[in-house]
Design an enzyme around this catalytic site. Structure first.
Site, mmCIF file in Angstrom:
data_model
loop_
_atom_site.group_PDB
_atom_site.id
_atom_site.type_symbol
_atom_site.label_atom_id
_atom_site.label_comp_id
_atom_site.label_asym_id
_atom_site.label_seq_id
_atom_site.Cartn_x
_atom_site.Cartn_y
_atom_site.Cartn_z
ATOM 1 N N TYR A 144 0.834 -1.219 0.000
ATOM 2 C CA TYR A 144 0.000 0.000 0.000
ATOM 3 C C TYR A 144 0.864 1.263 0.000
ATOM 4 O O TYR A 144 0.671 2.180 -0.809
ATOM 5 C CB TYR A 144 -0.915 -0.051 1.226
ATOM 6 C CG TYR A 144 -1.627 1.235 1.561
ATOM 7 C CD1 TYR A 144 -2.721 1.659 0.825
ATOM 8 C CD2 TYR A 144 -1.207 2.021 2.636
ATOM 9 C CE1 TYR A 144 -3.381 2.836 1.139
ATOM 10 C CE2 TYR A 144 -1.854 3.193 2.968
ATOM 11 C CZ TYR A 144 -2.938 3.604 2.219
ATOM 12 O OH TYR A 144 -3.583 4.776 2.532
HETATM 13 N N1 LIG Z 1 -8.092 6.665 6.922
HETATM 14 C C1 LIG Z 1 -6.779 6.686 7.005
HETATM 15 O O1 LIG Z 1 -6.172 6.367 8.039
HETATM 16 C C2 LIG Z 1 -5.968 7.134 5.819
HETATM 17 C C3 LIG Z 1 -4.658 7.549 6.063
HETATM 18 C C4 LIG Z 1 -3.877 7.958 5.012
HETATM 19 C C5 LIG Z 1 -4.403 7.981 3.734
HETATM 20 N N2 LIG Z 1 -5.663 7.566 3.507
HETATM 21 C C6 LIG Z 1 -6.161 7.603 2.112
HETATM 22 O O2 LIG Z 1 -7.269 8.471 2.034
HETATM 23 C C7 LIG Z 1 -8.158 8.033 1.016
HETATM 24 C C8 LIG Z 1 -9.569 7.916 1.583
HETATM 25 O O3 LIG Z 1 -9.560 6.977 2.645
HETATM 26 P P1 LIG Z 1 -10.750 6.931 3.714
HETATM 27 O O4 LIG Z 1 -10.113 6.801 5.046
HETATM 28 O O5 LIG Z 1 -11.702 8.030 3.481
HETATM 29 O O6 LIG Z 1 -11.415 5.513 3.325
HETATM 30 P P2 LIG Z 1 -12.944 5.040 3.486
HETATM 31 O O7 LIG Z 1 -13.626 5.749 4.591
HETATM 32 O O8 LIG Z 1 -12.870 3.544 3.496
HETATM 33 O O9 LIG Z 1 -13.634 5.531 2.105
HETATM 34 C C9 LIG Z 1 -13.157 5.026 0.895
HETATM 35 C C10 LIG Z 1 -13.797 5.732 -0.276
HETATM 36 O O10 LIG Z 1 -13.157 5.281 -1.474
HETATM 37 C C11 LIG Z 1 -14.124 4.667 -2.306
HETATM 38 N N3 LIG Z 1 -13.535 3.509 -2.982
HETATM 39 C C12 LIG Z 1 -12.963 2.420 -2.424
HETATM 40 N N4 LIG Z 1 -12.560 1.558 -3.392
HETATM 41 C C13 LIG Z 1 -12.899 2.127 -4.570
HETATM 42 C C14 LIG Z 1 -12.762 1.740 -5.921
HETATM 43 N N5 LIG Z 1 -12.240 0.570 -6.290
HETATM 44 N N6 LIG Z 1 -13.220 2.584 -6.874
HETATM 45 C C15 LIG Z 1 -13.778 3.758 -6.540
HETATM 46 N N7 LIG Z 1 -13.943 4.181 -5.290
HETATM 47 C C16 LIG Z 1 -13.509 3.369 -4.308
HETATM 48 C C17 LIG Z 1 -15.290 4.282 -1.429
HETATM 49 O O11 LIG Z 1 -16.473 4.236 -2.227
HETATM 50 P P3 LIG Z 1 -17.840 3.466 -1.741
HETATM 51 O O12 LIG Z 1 -18.099 3.909 -0.337
HETATM 52 O O13 LIG Z 1 -18.897 3.945 -2.674
HETATM 53 O O14 LIG Z 1 -17.608 2.005 -1.874
HETATM 54 C C18 LIG Z 1 -15.272 5.422 -0.412
HETATM 55 O O15 LIG Z 1 -15.916 6.555 -0.920
HETATM 56 C C19 LIG Z 1 -7.581 6.744 0.462
HETATM 57 O O16 LIG Z 1 -6.836 7.015 -0.705
HETATM 58 C C20 LIG Z 1 -6.645 6.266 1.571
HETATM 59 O O17 LIG Z 1 -5.619 5.465 1.071
HETATM 60 C C21 LIG Z 1 -6.473 7.149 4.529
#
Ligand SMILES: NC(=O)c1ccc[n+]([C@@H]2O[C@H](COP(=O)([O-])OP(=O)(O)OC[C@H]3O[C@@H](n4cnc5c(N)ncnc54)[C@H](OP(=O)(O)O)[C@@H]3O)[C@@H](O)[C@H]2O)c1
Length: 254
Positions: free
Chosen positions: A159
């Site tokens: 990742y």
């Molecule tokens: N949370 C953390 O700790 C963290 C830390 C660093 C970076 N990030 C990054 O921040 C971003 C958002 O993460 P988050 O924490 O908001 O995650 P999250 O709450 O799990 O939400 C994920 C979002 O991405 C969408 N998604 C997942 N797989 C997809 C796919 N194959 N095609 C299109 N859309 C997809 C989901 O859509 P649906 O709901 O419609 O399925 C949802 O809107 C990601 O890039 C993640 O790597 C997160």
């Protein structure tokens, strides 16, 4: 009469950081198109919230890891822009969609690797490429990375490597799009309490406490710690910030 608002497209805007970014963009007076993968109802709820805040909004379905679908997505986006905004282009692309899979490198399967690669790097590369003709000159791109590119935690090798690639891509996009006045930056959140990776940062007290203990500000991040940064990067106040990695982790592992 109000001059026409800017428009941002936020991938993965149905939940978590994408949802928070979409709402923060709307608060700054920017109209927002969110994409969802599986959660249409949640995306529709975000659209309603943005409309309540007085901005225009819409939701489109996108599989961010399926490059073959991107021409169709670009066509649907073009149609939406014409129908709802009377415009041919939008102003800001936020490449946020993503998911977490944890495994030590020794146990990472090719399938896990490919699914991460498709959404977190290949998809970001080619979706951005396909949308370049629809992105206005003097607009912007915000990519999402992770604190895990600076520090290493076991189980995030594949990742984090994809996100590292996105950070390098950010620099090259900024270099190549500078002539069009398009700024490209990358936000690297620390661990944030969302559904990500099964919601463990939020729901697992041990992990939650550990992260708080290695964070200068003493707690895990919340979605509200991130959306405002993404939105700020889409304003003229940040107009001279380009090709930067902005970590927002509350000071993890200093
Ligand atoms: N949370 C953390 O700790 C963290 C830390 C660093 C970076 N990030 C990054 O921040 C971003 C958002 O993460 P988050 O924490 O908001 O995650 P999250 O709450 O799990 O939400 C994920 C979002 O991405 C969408 N998604 C997942 N797989 C997809 C796919 N194959 N095609 C299109 N859309 C997809 C989901 O859509 P649906 O709901 O419609 O399925 C949802 O809107 C990601 O890039 C993640 O790597 C997160």
């Amino acid at each position: 009469m109000e001059t026409s608002a800017k428009i941002a497209l936020v991938t993965g805007g149905s939940r978590g950081l994408g949802r928070n970014s979409a709402l923060a963009l709307a608060k700054k007076g920017i109209d927002v198109i969110v994409t969802y993968h599986t959660q249409k109802e949640q995306a529709d709820a975000v659209v309603r919230e943005i409309e309540k805040a007085g901005r225009k909004s819409a939701a489109l379905q996108l599989d961010a890891g399926l490059v073959v679908s991107f021409d169709g997505f670009a066509a649907a986006l073009s149609e939406l822009l014409k129908d709802k905004w009377g415009r041919e282009q939008f102003d800001f692309l936020v490449n946020n969609a993503g998911f977490g899979v944890k495994a030590p490198i020794a146990e990472t399967t090719e399938e896990m690797f490919d699914s991460l690669m498709n959404v977190h790097f290949k998809g970001v590369f080619f979706l951005t490429q396909k949308l370049l003709p629809l992105l206005t000159d003097n607009g912007g791109i915000v990519n999402l990375s992770t604190g895990l590119t600076r520090f290493a935690l076991e189980g995030s090798g594949a990742y984090a490597a994809m996100k590292g690639a996105v950070e390098v891509l950010t620099k090259y996009l900024a270099k190549e799009l500078g002539a069009r006045g398009i700024r490209v930056n990358v936000v690297a959140p620390g661990a944030i309490a969302t559904d990500f990776g099964g919601g463990t940062v939020r729901d697992n007290p041990q992990l939650n406490g550990f992260i708080g203990s290695v964070t200068a500000l003493g707690r895990v991040g919340e979605p509200d710690d991130i959306g405002g940064i993404v939105a700020a990067l889409c304003t003229q106040e940040m107009g001279w910030v380009n090709a930067q990695r902005i970590e927002a982790s509350g000071g993890m592992f200093l």
